[in-house]
Design a protein around this motif. Sequence first.
Motif, mmCIF file in Angstrom:
data_model
loop_
_atom_site.group_PDB
_atom_site.id
_atom_site.type_symbol
_atom_site.label_atom_id
_atom_site.label_comp_id
_atom_site.label_asym_id
_atom_site.label_seq_id
_atom_site.Cartn_x
_atom_site.Cartn_y
_atom_site.Cartn_z
ATOM 1 N N GLN A 127 0.844 -1.421 0.018
ATOM 2 C CA GLN A 127 0.012 -0.079 -0.236
ATOM 3 C C GLN A 127 0.977 1.310 0.264
ATOM 4 O O GLN A 127 0.510 2.241 -0.764
ATOM 5 C CB GLN A 127 -0.977 -0.061 1.298
ATOM 6 C CG GLN A 127 -2.116 -1.169 1.010
ATOM 7 C CD GLN A 127 -2.759 -1.034 2.409
ATOM 8 O OE1 GLN A 127 -2.955 -0.127 2.936
ATOM 9 N NE2 GLN A 127 -3.253 -2.355 2.744
ATOM 10 N N VAL A 128 1.886 1.291 0.673
ATOM 11 C CA VAL A 128 2.814 2.277 0.881
ATOM 12 C C VAL A 128 3.629 2.572 -0.438
ATOM 13 O O VAL A 128 3.570 3.836 -1.080
ATOM 14 C CB VAL A 128 3.826 1.975 1.703
ATOM 15 C CG1 VAL A 128 4.999 3.180 1.905
ATOM 16 C CG2 VAL A 128 3.238 1.952 3.317
ATOM 17 N N LEU A 131 0.825 3.978 -3.083
ATOM 18 C CA LEU A 131 0.700 5.402 -2.922
ATOM 19 C C LEU A 131 1.555 6.313 -3.238
ATOM 20 O O LEU A 131 1.431 7.414 -3.942
ATOM 21 C CB LEU A 131 0.606 5.704 -1.290
ATOM 22 C CG LEU A 131 0.387 7.193 -0.797
ATOM 23 C CD1 LEU A 131 -1.006 7.620 -1.053
ATOM 24 C CD2 LEU A 131 0.500 7.294 0.514
ATOM 25 N N ARG A 132 2.909 5.952 -3.520
ATOM 26 C CA ARG A 132 3.882 6.517 -3.912
ATOM 27 C C ARG A 132 3.839 6.636 -5.421
ATOM 28 O O ARG A 132 4.067 7.584 -6.046
ATOM 29 C CB ARG A 132 5.372 6.024 -3.675
ATOM 30 C CG ARG A 132 6.451 6.879 -4.141
ATOM 31 C CD ARG A 132 8.191 6.256 -3.774
ATOM 32 N NE ARG A 132 8.939 7.137 -4.237
ATOM 33 C CZ ARG A 132 9.352 6.975 -5.644
ATOM 34 N NH1 ARG A 132 8.717 6.226 -6.368
ATOM 35 N NH2 ARG A 132 10.292 7.887 -6.194
ATOM 36 N N GLN A 135 1.028 8.981 -6.350
ATOM 37 C CA GLN A 135 1.616 10.475 -6.201
ATOM 38 C C GLN A 135 2.617 11.015 -7.166
ATOM 39 O O GLN A 135 2.674 12.118 -7.642
ATOM 40 C CB GLN A 135 2.236 10.707 -4.747
ATOM 41 C CG GLN A 135 1.099 10.631 -3.548
ATOM 42 C CD GLN A 135 1.992 10.354 -2.162
ATOM 43 O OE1 GLN A 135 3.096 10.143 -2.062
ATOM 44 N NE2 GLN A 135 1.076 10.736 -1.179
ATOM 45 N N ARG A 172 -4.396 1.651 4.570
ATOM 46 C CA ARG A 172 -3.749 3.099 4.966
ATOM 47 C C ARG A 172 -4.848 4.362 4.573
ATOM 48 O O ARG A 172 -5.300 4.311 3.358
ATOM 49 C CB ARG A 172 -2.589 3.517 4.082
ATOM 50 C CG ARG A 172 -1.480 2.419 4.632
ATOM 51 C CD ARG A 172 -0.257 2.994 3.507
ATOM 52 N NE ARG A 172 0.151 4.230 3.981
ATOM 53 C CZ ARG A 172 1.037 4.898 4.790
ATOM 54 N NH1 ARG A 172 1.819 3.752 5.526
ATOM 55 N NH2 ARG A 172 1.189 5.927 4.798
ATOM 56 N N ASP A 174 -4.007 7.387 4.113
ATOM 57 C CA ASP A 174 -3.864 8.328 2.904
ATOM 58 C C ASP A 174 -4.177 7.793 1.458
ATOM 59 O O ASP A 174 -4.398 8.516 0.459
ATOM 60 C CB ASP A 174 -2.336 8.663 3.041
ATOM 61 C CG ASP A 174 -1.522 7.508 3.317
ATOM 62 O OD1 ASP A 174 -1.672 6.452 3.267
ATOM 63 O OD2 ASP A 174 -0.320 8.037 3.673
ATOM 64 N N LEU A 175 -3.729 6.534 1.532
ATOM 65 C CA LEU A 175 -4.232 5.721 0.341
ATOM 66 C C LEU A 175 -5.534 5.735 -0.097
ATOM 67 O O LEU A 175 -6.099 5.714 -1.287
ATOM 68 C CB LEU A 175 -3.724 4.399 0.362
ATOM 69 C CG LEU A 175 -3.814 3.428 -0.990
ATOM 70 C CD1 LEU A 175 -3.140 3.951 -2.319
ATOM 71 C CD2 LEU A 175 -3.318 1.903 -0.796
ATOM 72 N N TYR A 176 -6.344 5.544 0.855
ATOM 73 C CA TYR A 176 -7.879 5.596 0.819
ATOM 74 C C TYR A 176 -8.379 6.921 0.245
ATOM 75 O O TYR A 176 -9.057 6.979 -0.868
ATOM 76 C CB TYR A 176 -8.579 5.199 2.317
ATOM 77 C CG TYR A 176 -9.861 5.596 2.056
ATOM 78 C CD1 TYR A 176 -10.993 4.717 1.270
ATOM 79 C CD2 TYR A 176 -10.607 6.634 2.698
ATOM 80 C CE1 TYR A 176 -12.226 4.735 1.149
ATOM 81 C CE2 TYR A 176 -12.140 6.958 2.304
ATOM 82 C CZ TYR A 176 -12.866 5.821 1.738
ATOM 83 O OH TYR A 176 -14.259 6.156 1.781
ATOM 84 N N ARG A 178 -6.707 8.893 -1.406
ATOM 85 C CA ARG A 178 -5.825 8.985 -2.956
ATOM 86 C C ARG A 178 -6.844 8.280 -3.910
ATOM 87 O O ARG A 178 -6.932 8.731 -5.067
ATOM 88 C CB ARG A 178 -4.744 8.489 -2.905
ATOM 89 C CG ARG A 178 -4.001 8.499 -4.190
ATOM 90 C CD ARG A 178 -3.611 9.929 -4.531
ATOM 91 N NE ARG A 178 -2.740 10.523 -3.873
ATOM 92 C CZ ARG A 178 -2.106 11.991 -4.250
ATOM 93 N NH1 ARG A 178 -2.366 12.406 -5.506
ATOM 94 N NH2 ARG A 178 -1.303 12.484 -3.350
#
Length: 343
Positions: A127-128, A131-132, A135, A172, A174-176, A178
């Motif tokens: 997930q990390v 996300l990157r 982004q 996560r 922040d991923l949600y 996004r």
Amino acid sequence: MTFDSPGFHSQSIRASAVVFEDPASRQLYERIGRIGPSEATVLVAGETGTGKELVARLLHRLSPRAARPFIAINCAALPENLVESELFGHERGAFTGAVSAKRGWFEAAQHGTLFLDEIGDLPLSMQVKLLRVLQEREISRVGGRSAIPIDVRIIAASHVNLEGAVRAGRFREDLYFRLNVAQIRVPALRERPADILPLAGHFLKMYGERLRMRSIGLSPAAERLLIAYAWPGNIRELENVIHHALLVMNGEAIGPTDLNLPGQRMPMEASHMPLTQETAPPGFDAALLPLFESGAENLYDLVEAKLFQAAYEYCHRNQLQTAKLLGITRNILRHRLKQYGLL
């Protein structure tokens, strides 16, 4: 309403959820039409078997990327130790067995759409990295040292409540956020009862042609059972039920006994002996005698109509309270009330 409407091309889409007859599915259709032409990342929510991938394909077909690839990946089916390599690719020698460089699914979907189904099953470590990628709009292959720019629209889906998964620490936040730029909820089949029979008809035609059978229909009793059933497996379950029925049927049309539905309700059959006060079995409610004496061919409909009428009047014609009393959704209630001339 079918996928032959402007903007939709049904011939290459898998046949499941091909109608938008129910008011709930018409709202879904309109929302797809508004969001599809955009470049927004979309989160598709809904129970298993509701057709989330089909919605993703329609969004792609309505987008400026329609002529580009559509790649569908089931995240739950990816082995945890190969997720990164599958999504982002790898270079030769990156790990044991990597005898040559390989593109990942992000590169395969370049300039098109990547559908990440069951996104909630991705490990936190992935997930990390995802996300990157979202982004920075670039990826790095496993074992590689250079960044590769990507131009991909992301559509994600999950049958689990991702907000709940965020609160539980399994997804996560922040991923949600996004992924959840635009959200589309696909209603369960029990929430769109007016779609049940058109869908059943479609599957009858599709599997009938595959089995080289003549035109087959549903008996009225079979139709009532299909509408009354709750469909926990949604459209996928309906498809399997119709396929099974075609394999086992013996008559001219599919009847109730051909439908493999757990706990199905069978229509009551008229007795050869007239039911009167004298012939009624012990404990029989005499108040029901007028129904039997009416000589109606379909006693089941009469009894059910009386039940719905009584419940509706008992709740002072309040649909929400009546649906709750009967243990059904408001959409199903409205369908039945119209069917029996009560609305």
